[in-house]
Design an enzyme around this catalytic site. Sequence first.
Site, PDB file in Angstrom:
ATOM      1  N   ASP A  42       0.839  -1.206   0.000  1.00  0.00           N
ATOM      2  CA  ASP A  42       0.000   0.000   0.000  1.00  0.00           C
ATOM      3  C   ASP A  42       0.872   1.253   0.000  1.00  0.00           C
ATOM      4  OD1 ASP A  42       0.923  -0.203   2.573  1.00  0.00           O
ATOM      5  OD2 ASP A  42      -1.025   0.107   3.539  1.00  0.00           O
ATOM      6  N   SER A  43       2.213   1.063   0.033  1.00  0.00           N
ATOM      7  CA  SER A  43       3.133   2.179  -0.219  1.00  0.00           C
ATOM      8  C   SER A  43       2.861   2.754  -1.604  1.00  0.00           C
ATOM      9  CB  SER A  43       4.586   1.716  -0.109  1.00  0.00           C
ATOM     10  OG  SER A  43       4.794   0.528  -0.846  1.00  0.00           O
ATOM     11  N   ASP A  81      -1.200  -6.120  -0.474  1.00  0.00           N
ATOM     12  CA  ASP A  81      -1.417  -5.457   0.820  1.00  0.00           C
ATOM     13  C   ASP A  81      -2.890  -5.094   0.983  1.00  0.00           C
ATOM     14  OD1 ASP A  81       0.178  -4.854   2.964  1.00  0.00           O
ATOM     15  OD2 ASP A  81       1.190  -3.171   1.983  1.00  0.00           O
ATOM     16  N   LYS A 110      -1.249  -9.348   2.799  1.00  0.00           N
ATOM     17  CA  LYS A 110      -0.504  -8.881   3.984  1.00  0.00           C
ATOM     18  C   LYS A 110      -1.380  -7.904   4.748  1.00  0.00           C
ATOM     19  CE  LYS A 110       3.154  -5.897   3.732  1.00  0.00           C
ATOM     20  NZ  LYS A 110       2.657  -4.750   4.527  1.00  0.00           N
ATOM     21  N   GLU A 112      -1.401  -5.366   8.536  1.00  0.00           N
ATOM     22  CA  GLU A 112      -0.551  -4.773   9.566  1.00  0.00           C
ATOM     23  C   GLU A 112      -1.127  -4.992  10.958  1.00  0.00           C
ATOM     24  OE1 GLU A 112       0.297  -0.662   8.747  1.00  0.00           O
ATOM     25  OE2 GLU A 112       1.078  -1.116   6.749  1.00  0.00           O
ATOM     26  N   GLU A 179       9.353  -4.154  10.406  1.00  0.00           N
ATOM     27  CA  GLU A 179       9.749  -2.860   9.835  1.00  0.00           C
ATOM     28  C   GLU A 179      10.315  -1.939  10.911  1.00  0.00           C
ATOM     29  OE1 GLU A 179       6.971  -1.054   7.126  1.00  0.00           O
ATOM     30  OE2 GLU A 179       8.108   0.806   7.037  1.00  0.00           O
TER      31      GLU A 179
HETATM   32  O1  KIV Z   1       3.597  -1.173   1.592  1.00  0.00           O
HETATM   33  C1  KIV Z   1       4.791  -1.527   1.627  1.00  0.00           C
HETATM   34  O2  KIV Z   1       5.602  -1.203   0.744  1.00  0.00           O
HETATM   35  C2  KIV Z   1       5.233  -2.330   2.752  1.00  0.00           C
HETATM   36  C3  KIV Z   1       6.699  -2.610   2.876  1.00  0.00           C
HETATM   37  C4  KIV Z   1       7.411  -1.412   3.356  1.00  0.00           C
HETATM   38  C5  KIV Z   1       6.976  -3.793   3.714  1.00  0.00           C
HETATM   39  O3  KIV Z   1       4.440  -2.727   3.546  1.00  0.00           O
END
Ligand code: KIV
Length: 263
Positions: A42-43, A81, A110, A112, A179
């Site tokens: 989600d970055s 994500d 994924k 969090e 992280e």
């Molecule tokens: O969204 C992302 O890029 C991440 C990584 C930094 C692990 O969760």
Amino acid sequence: MNILQLPERKLRREKIVMVTCYDYTSARIMAQSDVDMLLVGDSAAMVMHGHESTLPISIEEMSWHVAAVKRGAPKKFIVGDLPFLSYRRSLSATVDAVAQLMKAGASAVKLEGINGSEETIRHLVHSGVPVMGHIGLTPQSVNTLGGFRVQGSKDEDRQRLKLEALACERAGCFALVLECLPETLAAEITAALAIPTIGIGAGAETDGQVLVMQDLLGLNLDFRPRFVRRYLDGNKLLLDAFNNFASDVRDGSFPASEERYAG
Ligand code: KIV
């Protein structure tokens, strides 16, 4: 890479390599690479859409990114994500969000944090969805954490993070992103778990490493935390290419005769 190979990779101390990826063209290049897993993080909200945090991205936008990456790298293991709050409303809303990512081509999802998500993770795993955990600096909680900063410096936080890691494993996560943690804490967590840890800013003792593609390629000059290594001077290379094109157009050297259609 197959999910069943991961525990073996940890035992054999063969490092796992993950890179973020958000688009078809980059995925096509990564498909030819030795990278094990692609993370559609989600970055994307920040590095693809220009937001200041990961919070604004929607499940629809994440699904488009996953689908594009899948078309570019159909054989790679792709982790999608789950965006902010998409797995916190209700189990049924979570299953809908997960279904969108998996149907778009994700091999796993994924999410969090762990507090309040244990049952969700169990349900997803029992439904056939591999879940990667993520603790430490969890960017979706930036407002609670008071900024993007290293976690686990105080004793009580170290203890809490160890318990969170164990809870992720117990709930059924197949791997865990750590992280921005002190190296010693990441090492202790890695040693305590049977599932592999994948670090970003968590030192050298994790079972694998992940970097954001734009950081690795040197495309983002504003962001230079100590854990980023640039493998390309991407900003300069791209800028030179754009400026060379502009200059060639202006001085008439582009298009050359062989770049034109005759007749
Ligand atoms: O969204 C992302 O890029 C991440 C990584 C930094 C692990 O969760």
